[in-house]
Design a protein around this motif. Structure first.
Motif, PDB file in Angstrom:
ATOM      1  N   LEU A 276      -6.708  -1.325   8.038  1.00  0.00           N
ATOM      2  CA  LEU A 276      -5.976  -0.102   7.666  1.00  0.00           C
ATOM      3  C   LEU A 276      -6.014   0.091   6.155  1.00  0.00           C
ATOM      4  O   LEU A 276      -6.171   1.211   5.658  1.00  0.00           O
ATOM      5  N   LEU A 277      -5.883  -1.018   5.448  1.00  0.00           N
ATOM      6  CA  LEU A 277      -5.914  -0.967   3.990  1.00  0.00           C
ATOM      7  C   LEU A 277      -7.302  -0.559   3.497  1.00  0.00           C
ATOM      8  O   LEU A 277      -7.460   0.295   2.618  1.00  0.00           O
ATOM      9  N   GLN A 278      -8.321  -1.143   4.123  1.00  0.00           N
ATOM     10  CA  GLN A 278      -9.696  -0.851   3.737  1.00  0.00           C
ATOM     11  C   GLN A 278     -10.044   0.618   3.940  1.00  0.00           C
ATOM     12  O   GLN A 278     -10.720   1.242   3.133  1.00  0.00           O
ATOM     13  N   LYS A 279      -9.534   1.184   5.060  1.00  0.00           N
ATOM     14  CA  LYS A 279      -9.803   2.596   5.356  1.00  0.00           C
ATOM     15  C   LYS A 279      -8.991   3.542   4.498  1.00  0.00           C
ATOM     16  O   LYS A 279      -9.181   4.753   4.577  1.00  0.00           O
ATOM     17  N   GLY A 280      -8.001   3.004   3.797  1.00  0.00           N
ATOM     18  CA  GLY A 280      -7.114   3.867   3.013  1.00  0.00           C
ATOM     19  C   GLY A 280      -6.025   4.520   3.855  1.00  0.00           C
ATOM     20  O   GLY A 280      -5.373   5.473   3.411  1.00  0.00           O
ATOM     21  N   SER A 281      -5.796   4.035   5.052  1.00  0.00           N
ATOM     22  CA  SER A 281      -4.745   4.608   5.897  1.00  0.00           C
ATOM     23  C   SER A 281      -3.361   4.184   5.425  1.00  0.00           C
ATOM     24  O   SER A 281      -2.359   4.832   5.742  1.00  0.00           O
ATOM     25  N   ILE A 282      -3.292   3.064   4.706  1.00  0.00           N
ATOM     26  CA  ILE A 282      -2.021   2.613   4.126  1.00  0.00           C
ATOM     27  C   ILE A 282      -2.281   2.143   2.694  1.00  0.00           C
ATOM     28  O   ILE A 282      -3.416   1.868   2.324  1.00  0.00           O
ATOM     29  N   LYS A 283      -1.173   2.045   1.928  1.00  0.00           N
ATOM     30  CA  LYS A 283      -1.263   1.482   0.577  1.00  0.00           C
ATOM     31  C   LYS A 283      -0.990  -0.014   0.650  1.00  0.00           C
ATOM     32  O   LYS A 283      -0.343  -0.490   1.591  1.00  0.00           O
ATOM     33  N   ASP A 284      -1.465  -0.741  -0.337  1.00  0.00           N
ATOM     34  CA  ASP A 284      -1.262  -2.190  -0.379  1.00  0.00           C
ATOM     35  C   ASP A 284       0.236  -2.510  -0.328  1.00  0.00           C
ATOM     36  O   ASP A 284       0.996  -2.053  -1.176  1.00  0.00           O
ATOM     37  N   GLY A 285       0.639  -3.254   0.669  1.00  0.00           N
ATOM     38  CA  GLY A 285       2.042  -3.642   0.774  1.00  0.00           C
ATOM     39  C   GLY A 285       2.885  -2.711   1.634  1.00  0.00           C
ATOM     40  O   GLY A 285       4.026  -3.025   1.962  1.00  0.00           O
ATOM     41  N   GLU A 286       2.324  -1.563   2.001  1.00  0.00           N
ATOM     42  CA  GLU A 286       3.074  -0.608   2.840  1.00  0.00           C
ATOM     43  C   GLU A 286       3.381  -1.216   4.206  1.00  0.00           C
ATOM     44  O   GLU A 286       2.521  -1.857   4.810  1.00  0.00           O
ATOM     45  N   LYS A 287       4.607  -1.009   4.656  1.00  0.00           N
ATOM     46  CA  LYS A 287       4.980  -1.603   5.947  1.00  0.00           C
ATOM     47  C   LYS A 287       4.461  -0.783   7.126  1.00  0.00           C
ATOM     48  O   LYS A 287       4.466   0.450   7.084  1.00  0.00           O
ATOM     49  N   ILE A 288       4.050  -1.483   8.158  1.00  0.00           N
ATOM     50  CA  ILE A 288       3.606  -0.815   9.390  1.00  0.00           C
ATOM     51  C   ILE A 288       4.484  -1.275  10.551  1.00  0.00           C
ATOM     52  O   ILE A 288       5.201  -2.273  10.444  1.00  0.00           O
ATOM     53  N   ASN A 289       4.443  -0.535  11.650  1.00  0.00           N
ATOM     54  CA  ASN A 289       5.083  -0.987  12.883  1.00  0.00           C
ATOM     55  C   ASN A 289       4.005  -1.497  13.828  1.00  0.00           C
ATOM     56  O   ASN A 289       2.850  -1.065  13.771  1.00  0.00           O
ATOM     57  N   VAL A 290       4.406  -2.393  14.698  1.00  0.00           N
ATOM     58  CA  VAL A 290       3.478  -2.929  15.687  1.00  0.00           C
ATOM     59  C   VAL A 290       4.115  -2.807  17.070  1.00  0.00           C
ATOM     60  O   VAL A 290       5.277  -3.178  17.257  1.00  0.00           O
ATOM     61  N   VAL A 291       3.355  -2.263  18.017  1.00  0.00           N
ATOM     62  CA  VAL A 291       3.854  -2.119  19.385  1.00  0.00           C
ATOM     63  C   VAL A 291       3.042  -3.034  20.295  1.00  0.00           C
ATOM     64  O   VAL A 291       1.809  -3.005  20.258  1.00  0.00           O
ATOM     65  N   VAL A 292       3.719  -3.819  21.107  1.00  0.00           N
ATOM     66  CA  VAL A 292       3.008  -4.773  21.960  1.00  0.00           C
ATOM     67  C   VAL A 292       3.488  -4.672  23.412  1.00  0.00           C
ATOM     68  O   VAL A 292       4.671  -4.827  23.686  1.00  0.00           O
ATOM     69  N   PRO A 293       2.541  -4.394  24.328  1.00  0.00           N
ATOM     70  CA  PRO A 293       2.907  -4.414  25.747  1.00  0.00           C
ATOM     71  C   PRO A 293       3.113  -5.865  26.160  1.00  0.00           C
ATOM     72  O   PRO A 293       2.208  -6.679  26.039  1.00  0.00           O
ATOM     73  N   THR A 294       4.312  -6.182  26.629  1.00  0.00           N
ATOM     74  CA  THR A 294       4.723  -7.579  26.685  1.00  0.00           C
ATOM     75  C   THR A 294       5.004  -8.084  28.090  1.00  0.00           C
ATOM     76  O   THR A 294       5.565  -7.380  28.917  1.00  0.00           O
ATOM     77  N   GLY A 295       4.589  -9.336  28.314  1.00  0.00           N
ATOM     78  CA  GLY A 295       4.877 -10.021  29.572  1.00  0.00           C
ATOM     79  C   GLY A 295       5.497 -11.368  29.265  1.00  0.00           C
ATOM     80  O   GLY A 295       6.698 -11.554  29.299  1.00  0.00           O
ATOM     81  N   ASN A 296       4.649 -12.306  28.897  1.00  0.00           N
ATOM     82  CA  ASN A 296       5.092 -13.664  28.616  1.00  0.00           C
ATOM     83  C   ASN A 296       5.562 -13.840  27.168  1.00  0.00           C
ATOM     84  O   ASN A 296       5.906 -14.932  26.751  1.00  0.00           O
ATOM     85  N   PHE A 297       5.550 -12.792  26.397  1.00  0.00           N
ATOM     86  CA  PHE A 297       6.049 -12.768  25.022  1.00  0.00           C
ATOM     87  C   PHE A 297       5.165 -13.543  24.044  1.00  0.00           C
ATOM     88  O   PHE A 297       5.581 -13.900  22.953  1.00  0.00           O
ATOM     89  N   GLY A 298       3.895 -13.784  24.415  1.00  0.00           N
ATOM     90  CA  GLY A 298       3.020 -14.525  23.523  1.00  0.00           C
ATOM     91  C   GLY A 298       2.436 -13.642  22.430  1.00  0.00           C
ATOM     92  O   GLY A 298       2.460 -13.986  21.248  1.00  0.00           O
TER      93      GLY A 298
END
Ligand SMILES: *Cc1c(COP(=O)(O)O)cnc(C)c1O
Length: 495
Positions: free
Chosen positions: A248-270
């Motif tokens: 994301l940083l390489q593509k310029g979609s975010i700035k260095d250090g900018e926070k992102i969210n992460v969404v994970v489809p979860t079962g066993n929580f690994g």
């Protein structure tokens, strides 16, 4: 500095990374956790210029401190090679206002390949380091995807055998076909009459049987686990979150250090636990969004602080998330209890006795970085259809659960941070559910016809993993009761 591993249930019995990988589960029934979570020692800018393999080395070296540089690099090289159909290994695709991190470009077209293509190599190196003479027997319970990915990873790996148990009526036809056509003299696949939790409990019981272990030791065998509780799976899963941030940083979609969210489809929580570790290591992640299907035990946990598995088990179109006991949650519980094994053990005993436990308010206070929600079956299907109609991008049912939950999160919070959705399976793995969601008229088609049709409407190639099973012969047809799992294992080993 070396990192040792503690059990989540007993104080003080520290083991090295290679020992933790070999054992899988600690003897007291606990899971291995690093005594501290290391910080990333490269800058985000540096990560943005790395290949997947380079990122893997920089992340994994911080955890597997008793591996030499050469050993670790060899493992990484053997794992992330042409088995993956893209050099990027885990490409990011933008669609519908989010970035889908495609974790399904490996041999079995689901995200389990990300860790299971390297685990056999980590394990054989670990065995050598610890002078293990026994043959290692991998025992695995699967809700569908782990099984095939583990089989593919371990097939014909010298010094290992692998036994996979799956719920006979709880996996998709393609998942089942993938497993029962597995080649390799050291592989054994068994369907059980029961659900995934039964399979997982059965495997845990075999692992915990000390008499059996010493009997097998005499015969030259010892068990290990390829389930997502093994730190040899957890650690490789941290890698792709760091890699995604770099991209994301390489593509310029975010700035260095900018926070992102992460969404994970979860079962066993690994998978989501790996994202949590990435965050603890210093990766700028704001919210960890935990997405469940109708088996929404984790959603209830995040809302109420009570984990309660006493409920009906629902079979959904995202079978790899049809789980009521999320094993890896134990690691999070241990951490939010202040790395206190006694407190954790007390809660886990309540879970195994009464099926439920409630965490303290103080522990709950530490969960503010998580958001949990769930998607119904109807919502999951609608998410697939709408994303396809709006963008042409086709996602699988598990990824759709995550995508739907992300929509709910945005609506509730109006948080517009750049967001990465873990895309955990190829739509070709769950073709019937995916195509049915897009248009009911497809219901009449055969599975492989559906794959061809999916290829036409999405403009993507039918993956090799599907082409291969079109004509493959069934090599495994063993079925047993959930009470006969131990016998199935000893029969296979011929002891
Ligand atoms: C295993 C799996 C999941 C769940 O991952 P956990 O690490 O068990 O939470 C989600 N989607 C797919 C396709 C899977 O195979």
């Amino acid at each position: 500095m070396d990192i040792l591993y503690n059990s989540t249930r007993t104080k003080g019995s520290k083991v090295k990374a290679s020992e933790a990988i070999l054992k899988g589960l600690s003897e007291d029934g606990g899971l291995f956790v690093p005594e501290r979570i290391p910080a990333l020692d490269k800058t985000l800018k540096e990560f943005s210029e790395m290949t997947y393999g380079q990122t893997a080395y920089e992340v994994m070296k911080l955890y597997l401190t008793d591996f030499t540089e050469q050993e670790l690099k060899d493992c990484i090289q053997k794992a992330y090679d042409e088995k993956f159909d893209t050099e990027e290994i885990a490409p990011l695709k933008e669609a519908g206002g989010a970035y889908y991190l495609e974790l399904f470009h490996g041999a079995t077209i689901a995200f389990k390949d990300m860790a299971l293509s390297i685990l056999p190599h980590l394990l054989t190196v670990s065995a050598k380091k610890n002078h293990v003479k026994n043959e290692i027997v991998i025992l695995t319970a699967t809700s569908g995807d782990t099984g095939k990915a583990a089989l593919a990873g371990f097939a014909d790996v010298e010094g290992t055998r692998i036994v996979v148990f799956y719920p006979k009526n709880g996996v998709s036809p393609i998942q089942e076909k993938q497993m029962v056509t597995q080649k390799g003299k050291n592989t054994y696949v068994v369907g059980i009459h029961g659900n995934f939790d039964d399979a997982q409990s059965g495997v845990k019981k075999i692992f915990g049987d000390k008499e059996l272990a010493s009997y097998l030791d005499e015969k030259g065998f010892q068990f290990s686990s390829a389930n997502s509780i093994n730190i040899g799976r957890l650690v490789p899963q941290i890698v792709y979150y760091v890699y995604a941030y770099g991209k994301l940083l390489q593509k310029g979609s975010i700035k260095d250090g900018e926070k992102i969210n992460v969404v994970v489809p979860t079962g066993n929580f690994g998978n989501i636990l790996a994202a949590f570790y990435a965050k603890q290591m210093g990766l700028p992640i704001d919210k960890l969004i935990c997405a469940s299907n109708e088996n929404k035990v984790l959603y209830d946990f995040f809302r109420t602080g009570t984990y309660d598995r006493n409920r009906e088990f629902v079979l959904t179109s995202s079978p790899s998330m049809d789980i009521l006991i999320s094993s890896n949650l134990e690691r999070l519980i241990y951490h939010i209890a202040g790395n206190d094994p006694d407190k954790n053990k007390e809660l886990m005993e309540m879970l195994s006795k009464g099926g439920a436990y409630t965490i303290t308010d103080e522990m709950r206070g530490q969960l503010s970085g998580f958001y949990g929600n769930y998607a119904s079956e109807e919502e999951t299907g609608r998410t697939i259809r709408e994303l396809y109609e709006n963008t042409g991008y086709v996602i699988d049912t598990h990824t759709a659960v995550a995508s739907c939950v992300y929509g709910k999160y945005r609506e509730e919070t109006e948080d517009k941070k750049v967001t990465v959705i873990a895309s955990t399976a190829s739509p070709y793995k769950f073709t019937r559910s995916v195509m049915d969601a897009i248009d009911h008229q497809y219901v009449k088609m055969e599975d492989f016809e559906l794959a061809d049709r999916l290829s036409e409407i999405s403009g993507t190639k039918v993956p090799k993993a599907i082409e291969e099973i079109r004509t493959a012969a069934v090599l495994h047809d063993h079925v047993c009761d959930k009470t006969e799992m131990q016998k199935a294992v000893t029969d296979f080993l011929g002891v």
